[in-house]
Scaffold this motif. Structure first.
Motif, PDB file in Angstrom:
ATOM      1  N   PHE A 182     -14.274 -18.734   8.767  1.00 16.83           N
ATOM      2  CA  PHE A 182     -13.889 -17.790  10.095  1.00 16.83           C
ATOM      3  C   PHE A 182     -13.067 -18.617  11.064  1.00 16.83           C
ATOM      4  CE2 PHE A 182     -15.667 -16.720  14.794  1.00 16.83           C
ATOM      5  CZ  PHE A 182     -15.513 -15.628  14.350  1.00 16.83           C
ATOM      6  N   TRP A 183     -13.169 -19.351  10.894  1.00 18.87           N
ATOM      7  CA  TRP A 183     -11.815 -20.828  11.503  1.00 18.87           C
ATOM      8  C   TRP A 183     -10.541 -20.166  11.516  1.00 18.87           C
ATOM      9  CZ3 TRP A 183      -8.282 -24.294   9.812  1.00 18.87           C
ATOM     10  CH2 TRP A 183      -7.116 -24.760  10.766  1.00 18.87           C
ATOM     11  N   ILE A 184     -10.642 -20.020   9.362  1.00 21.55           N
ATOM     12  CA  ILE A 184      -8.649 -19.333   8.793  1.00 21.55           C
ATOM     13  C   ILE A 184      -8.687 -18.855   9.668  1.00 21.55           C
ATOM     14  CG2 ILE A 184      -7.700 -19.074   6.901  1.00 21.55           C
ATOM     15  CD1 ILE A 184      -9.533 -21.184   5.902  1.00 21.55           C
ATOM     16  N   GLY A 185     -10.025 -17.444   9.616  1.00 22.52           N
ATOM     17  CA  GLY A 185      -9.790 -15.952   9.578  1.00 22.52           C
ATOM     18  C   GLY A 185      -9.126 -15.874  11.515  1.00 22.52           C
ATOM     19  N   GLU A 186      -9.547 -16.122  12.811  1.00 19.84           N
ATOM     20  CA  GLU A 186      -9.042 -16.468  13.803  1.00 19.84           C
ATOM     21  C   GLU A 186      -7.779 -16.881  14.159  1.00 19.84           C
ATOM     22  OE1 GLU A 186     -11.467 -16.350  16.917  1.00 19.84           O
ATOM     23  OE2 GLU A 186     -12.029 -15.071  15.320  1.00 19.84           O
ATOM     24  N   VAL A 187      -7.625 -18.080  13.341  1.00 17.62           N
ATOM     25  CA  VAL A 187      -6.451 -18.505  13.344  1.00 17.62           C
ATOM     26  C   VAL A 187      -5.283 -17.378  12.602  1.00 17.62           C
ATOM     27  CG1 VAL A 187      -4.148 -20.164  12.351  1.00 17.62           C
ATOM     28  CG2 VAL A 187      -5.905 -21.163  13.234  1.00 17.62           C
ATOM     29  N   LEU A 188      -5.473 -16.875  11.256  1.00 21.60           N
ATOM     30  CA  LEU A 188      -4.215 -15.652  10.923  1.00 21.60           C
ATOM     31  C   LEU A 188      -4.493 -14.939  12.095  1.00 21.60           C
ATOM     32  CD1 LEU A 188      -4.996 -16.212   7.453  1.00 21.60           C
ATOM     33  CD2 LEU A 188      -3.190 -17.193   8.414  1.00 21.60           C
ATOM     34  N   SER A 224      -4.466 -14.035  14.945  1.00 21.34           N
ATOM     35  CA  SER A 224      -3.915 -14.883  16.138  1.00 21.34           C
ATOM     36  C   SER A 224      -2.634 -14.513  15.849  1.00 21.34           C
ATOM     37  CB  SER A 224      -4.653 -15.645  17.047  1.00 21.34           C
ATOM     38  OG  SER A 224      -3.844 -16.805  16.006  1.00 21.34           O
ATOM     39  N   GLN A 225      -2.531 -14.873  14.937  1.00 18.63           N
ATOM     40  CA  GLN A 225      -1.103 -14.857  14.533  1.00 18.63           C
ATOM     41  C   GLN A 225      -0.489 -13.264  13.852  1.00 18.63           C
ATOM     42  OE1 GLN A 225      -0.832 -17.598  10.791  1.00 18.63           O
ATOM     43  NE2 GLN A 225      -0.198 -19.094  12.334  1.00 18.63           N
ATOM     44  N   GLN A 226      -0.944 -12.892  13.687  1.00 16.92           N
ATOM     45  CA  GLN A 226      -1.603 -11.077  13.277  1.00 16.92           C
ATOM     46  C   GLN A 226      -0.876 -10.421  14.569  1.00 16.92           C
ATOM     47  OE1 GLN A 226      -2.914  -8.147  13.667  1.00 16.92           O
ATOM     48  NE2 GLN A 226      -0.922  -7.393  13.159  1.00 16.92           N
ATOM     49  N   LYS A 227      -1.444 -10.517  15.712  1.00 15.20           N
ATOM     50  CA  LYS A 227      -1.471 -10.125  16.835  1.00 15.20           C
ATOM     51  C   LYS A 227      -0.732 -10.014  18.075  1.00 15.20           C
ATOM     52  CE  LYS A 227      -6.961  -9.336  16.618  1.00 15.20           C
ATOM     53  NZ  LYS A 227      -8.085  -9.874  17.370  1.00 15.20           N
ATOM     54  N   LYS A 228       0.207 -11.577  17.754  1.00 20.30           N
ATOM     55  CA  LYS A 228       1.733 -12.175  18.147  1.00 20.30           C
ATOM     56  C   LYS A 228       2.532 -11.550  17.768  1.00 20.30           C
ATOM     57  CE  LYS A 228      -0.438 -16.241  20.365  1.00 20.30           C
ATOM     58  NZ  LYS A 228      -0.763 -17.742  20.085  1.00 20.30           N
ATOM     59  N   GLU A 229       2.195 -10.390  16.144  1.00 19.31           N
ATOM     60  CA  GLU A 229       3.575 -10.418  15.103  1.00 19.31           C
ATOM     61  C   GLU A 229       3.658 -11.079  14.144  1.00 19.31           C
ATOM     62  OE1 GLU A 229       5.084  -6.384  17.178  1.00 19.31           O
ATOM     63  OE2 GLU A 229       4.267  -7.473  18.487  1.00 19.31           O
ATOM     64  N   LEU A 230       3.146 -12.174  14.457  1.00 17.73           N
ATOM     65  CA  LEU A 230       4.325 -13.379  13.523  1.00 17.73           C
ATOM     66  C   LEU A 230       4.072 -12.723  12.180  1.00 17.73           C
ATOM     67  CD1 LEU A 230       2.968 -16.883  15.865  1.00 17.73           C
ATOM     68  CD2 LEU A 230       5.615 -15.445  16.092  1.00 17.73           C
ATOM     69  N   ILE A 231       2.746 -12.740  11.149  1.00 17.39           N
ATOM     70  CA  ILE A 231       2.904 -12.366   9.963  1.00 17.39           C
ATOM     71  C   ILE A 231       1.983 -11.284  10.077  1.00 17.39           C
ATOM     72  CG2 ILE A 231       2.622 -14.667   9.236  1.00 17.39           C
ATOM     73  CD1 ILE A 231      -1.304 -13.907  10.187  1.00 17.39           C
ATOM     74  N   SER A 232       1.569 -10.492   8.724  1.00 18.25           N
ATOM     75  CA  SER A 232       1.578  -8.815   8.954  1.00 18.25           C
ATOM     76  C   SER A 232       0.041  -9.112   7.761  1.00 18.25           C
ATOM     77  CB  SER A 232       2.258  -7.848   7.984  1.00 18.25           C
ATOM     78  OG  SER A 232       1.999  -8.876   6.557  1.00 18.25           O
ATOM     79  N   LEU A 290     -16.425  -1.205  17.247  1.00 17.14           N
ATOM     80  CA  LEU A 290     -17.691   0.178  16.022  1.00 17.14           C
ATOM     81  C   LEU A 290     -18.748  -1.080  15.214  1.00 17.14           C
ATOM     82  CD1 LEU A 290     -16.156   2.945  15.286  1.00 17.14           C
ATOM     83  CD2 LEU A 290     -17.560   2.518  17.408  1.00 17.14           C
ATOM     84  N   LEU A 291     -18.393  -2.288  14.367  1.00 20.54           N
ATOM     85  CA  LEU A 291     -18.717  -2.910  13.160  1.00 20.54           C
ATOM     86  C   LEU A 291     -18.301  -4.107  13.876  1.00 20.54           C
ATOM     87  CD1 LEU A 291     -17.639  -0.953  10.349  1.00 20.54           C
ATOM     88  CD2 LEU A 291     -20.038  -0.201  11.491  1.00 20.54           C
ATOM     89  N   THR A 292     -19.972  -4.895  13.821  1.00 19.86           N
ATOM     90  CA  THR A 292     -19.708  -6.166  14.090  1.00 19.86           C
ATOM     91  C   THR A 292     -19.111  -6.547  12.436  1.00 19.86           C
ATOM     92  OG1 THR A 292     -21.475  -6.202  15.438  1.00 19.86           O
ATOM     93  CG2 THR A 292     -21.219  -8.075  14.565  1.00 19.86           C
ATOM     94  N   PHE A 293     -18.443  -7.506  13.089  1.00 14.61           N
ATOM     95  CA  PHE A 293     -17.544  -7.886  11.712  1.00 14.61           C
ATOM     96  C   PHE A 293     -18.496  -9.394  11.363  1.00 14.61           C
ATOM     97  CE2 PHE A 293     -14.222 -10.366   9.134  1.00 14.61           C
ATOM     98  CZ  PHE A 293     -13.785  -8.869   7.961  1.00 14.61           C
ATOM     99  N   ARG A 294     -18.708  -9.977  11.477  1.00 12.16           N
ATOM    100  CA  ARG A 294     -19.125 -11.570  11.389  1.00 12.16           C
ATOM    101  C   ARG A 294     -20.332 -11.731  10.066  1.00 12.16           C
ATOM    102  NH1 ARG A 294     -19.247 -16.998  13.371  1.00 12.16           N
ATOM    103  NH2 ARG A 294     -20.445 -18.321  11.973  1.00 12.16           N
ATOM    104  N   PRO A 295     -21.025 -10.658  10.704  1.00  9.34           N
ATOM    105  CA  PRO A 295     -22.562 -10.825   9.323  1.00  9.34           C
ATOM    106  C   PRO A 295     -21.792  -9.513   8.359  1.00  9.34           C
ATOM    107  CG  PRO A 295     -22.834  -9.035  11.362  1.00  9.34           C
ATOM    108  CD  PRO A 295     -21.505 -10.173  11.662  1.00  9.34           C
ATOM    109  N   SER A 296     -21.111  -9.590   8.506  1.00 11.86           N
ATOM    110  CA  SER A 296     -20.688  -8.245   7.045  1.00 11.86           C
ATOM    111  C   SER A 296     -19.825  -8.744   6.128  1.00 11.86           C
ATOM    112  CB  SER A 296     -19.783  -6.984   7.620  1.00 11.86           C
ATOM    113  OG  SER A 296     -20.441  -6.113   8.405  1.00 11.86           O
ATOM    114  N   SER A 297     -18.872  -9.873   6.653  1.00  8.48           N
ATOM    115  CA  SER A 297     -17.486 -10.662   5.782  1.00  8.48           C
ATOM    116  C   SER A 297     -18.297 -11.558   5.202  1.00  8.48           C
ATOM    117  CB  SER A 297     -16.625 -11.176   6.963  1.00  8.48           C
ATOM    118  OG  SER A 297     -17.665 -12.097   7.882  1.00  8.48           O
TER     119      SER A 297
END
Length: 232
Positions: free
Chosen positions: A52-58, A60-68, A21-28
């Motif tokens: 942005f790179w740190i966000g992609e890493v973190l 991706s770990q959340q989506k694998k249920e490794l972190i919250s 619904l919302l484009t995250f990159r320009p808002s962040s």
């Protein structure tokens, strides 16, 4: 005799927020710049690429249920400041960033007209990881909050996509069954995988034109939200 085509049987649609619904990159990016300036710190455009790179890493770990999601919030600014070699109060910057992000909202293409069409035919629900009050504020800022019957957001639900618990609780609150709902989202690992776990139909918003995964069956793949009107 020509048979009438089957109409979708859904009574409700669950829709992701960020990058659906919302484009995250320009808002962040705007919120990050304001955070640095509010702290009296110099801001360089290169900082956002690191962010942005740190966000992609973190994430991706959340989506694998490794972190919250909470661990992402706790780790983001300490990692960012360390990576760019800048001293700062990471806790205060985290607080400021989230406060400022409440007020930033950029719609994905075609959202308003698509929601106007869908809301006349289905009950619409937000289904998002994150903070419910932040998502509520951003949706209101974007002028689309009133299209939704309820917001299902991980901090309020008590579970995060792609866990089955998130989807089961969202269905409990909306009084729906898996067969009643189509899930629409941009993330294969969080949205599509989670919906598949509870046998919910899935529409992948492939906004970046990525290859369609073969391992996970999808009911629909779209590249623009307006395409929803062709089958809903």
């Amino acid at each position: 005799m020509k048979l009438a085509s089957l109409q979708p049987h859904y009574s409700a649609l669950f829709i992701d927020v960020d990058n659906t619904l919302l484009t995250f990159r320009p808002s962040s990016e705007t919120a990050l710049k304001k955070t640095f300036l509010a702290q009296g710190m110099n801001y360089e455009s290169e900082y956002f690429e690191v962010f942005f790179w740190i966000g992609e890493v973190l994430w991706s770990q959340q989506k694998k249920e490794l972190i919250s999601v909470q661990e992402i919030h706790d780790q983001f600014f300490p990692r960012l400041l360390q990576a760019i070699g800048v001293q700062g109060d990471s806790q205060e910057m985290t607080r400021l960033f989230h406060l400022l992000l409440h007020e930033e909202a950029v719609l994905e293409p075609g959202v308003a007209e698509t929601l106007d069409y869908l809301s006349q035919r289905y009950r619409l629900y937000v289904a998002s990881n994150g903070l419910v009050e932040m998502q509520r504020s951003r949706l209101k800022k974007a002028g689309i909050l009133d299209y939704f019957s309820d917001l299902f957001v991980s901090d309020d639900i008590g579970a995060e996509k792609p866990s089955e618990t998130f989807f089961l609780e969202a269905m409990r609150r909306s009084n729906t069954q898996p067969s009643d709902v189509l899930f629409i989202g941009d993330s294969i690992s969080a949205d599509m995988t989670g919906a598949a776990r509870v046998a919910m139909d899935r529409c992948w918003y492939n906004r970046l034109g990525n290859p369609v995964p073969e391992a996970l069956p999808l009911n629909h793949v779209i590249s623009h939200l307006g395409e929803l009107k062709s089958f809903l």
